[in-house]
Design an enzyme around this catalytic site. Sequence first.
Site: not given
Length: 257
Positions: A150, A163
């Site tokens: 990401s 995360y």
Amino acid sequence: MTPMARLAGRTAVVTGASRGIGRGIAERLGRDGALVAVHYGNDGDAAAATVAAVEKDGGRAFAFRAELDRPDAVDVFYAALDRGLAGAGAGREVDILVNNAGASGSGRLHQLTPEVFDRLFAVNVKAPLFLVQRALDRFRDGGRIVNVSSLVSRNAYPESVTYSMTKGALDTMTLALAKELGPRGITVNTVAPGYVATDMNARHRTTPEAVAELAALSALGRVGTPQDIADVVAFLASDDARWITGQYLAAGGGTGL
């Protein structure tokens, strides 16, 4: 070479392939000719829909289940995979592994809990690492590993600090594995999506104004789609990407430029 023939004769395993980016990747690799093993954690109906979509386009696929946050996740994963491969008339060899499955939602620093931290690292970091380790004796030389990370691993994202940390660990894993597996001709790369319209991200686009705000983050002025990411993964899985390894490919439409 036609798209359908590009990956003919190869077996691709896509984790978290029942929905979203994973489903898009499974569909694209199926169109390129690979036998696609569609991994899912809980939603068997969604996984079956992915298999049906691959088959509708003329491809071959099967679904198998393994919950990646369990202590025995790797054992369960490969036992289920082998049953699926046998059912498809294929050997145990794997050519492509896409580590796409991920857990999110850790929150800001004051919201963190050890339980959520452990689950995110189990699914996003531990599982991909040990899935690769267990696959070493079944991976064909010249294979492909693609880790779906990401853009938050390269940008401050305090809204979900754990995360972000897991994706940074995945990026580092890519570098180490690329060097480790290079002598076998196995390439290892990271694809890092920006904001993509998936069920997981639906809470961020509840109004037209919210969607417009997200689209404005991209230099191309729109929100990404699973197909945008799937096409990048398909390139890395193909012979066209044979000279690319250990790389971080930002697939965010110019987010943050």
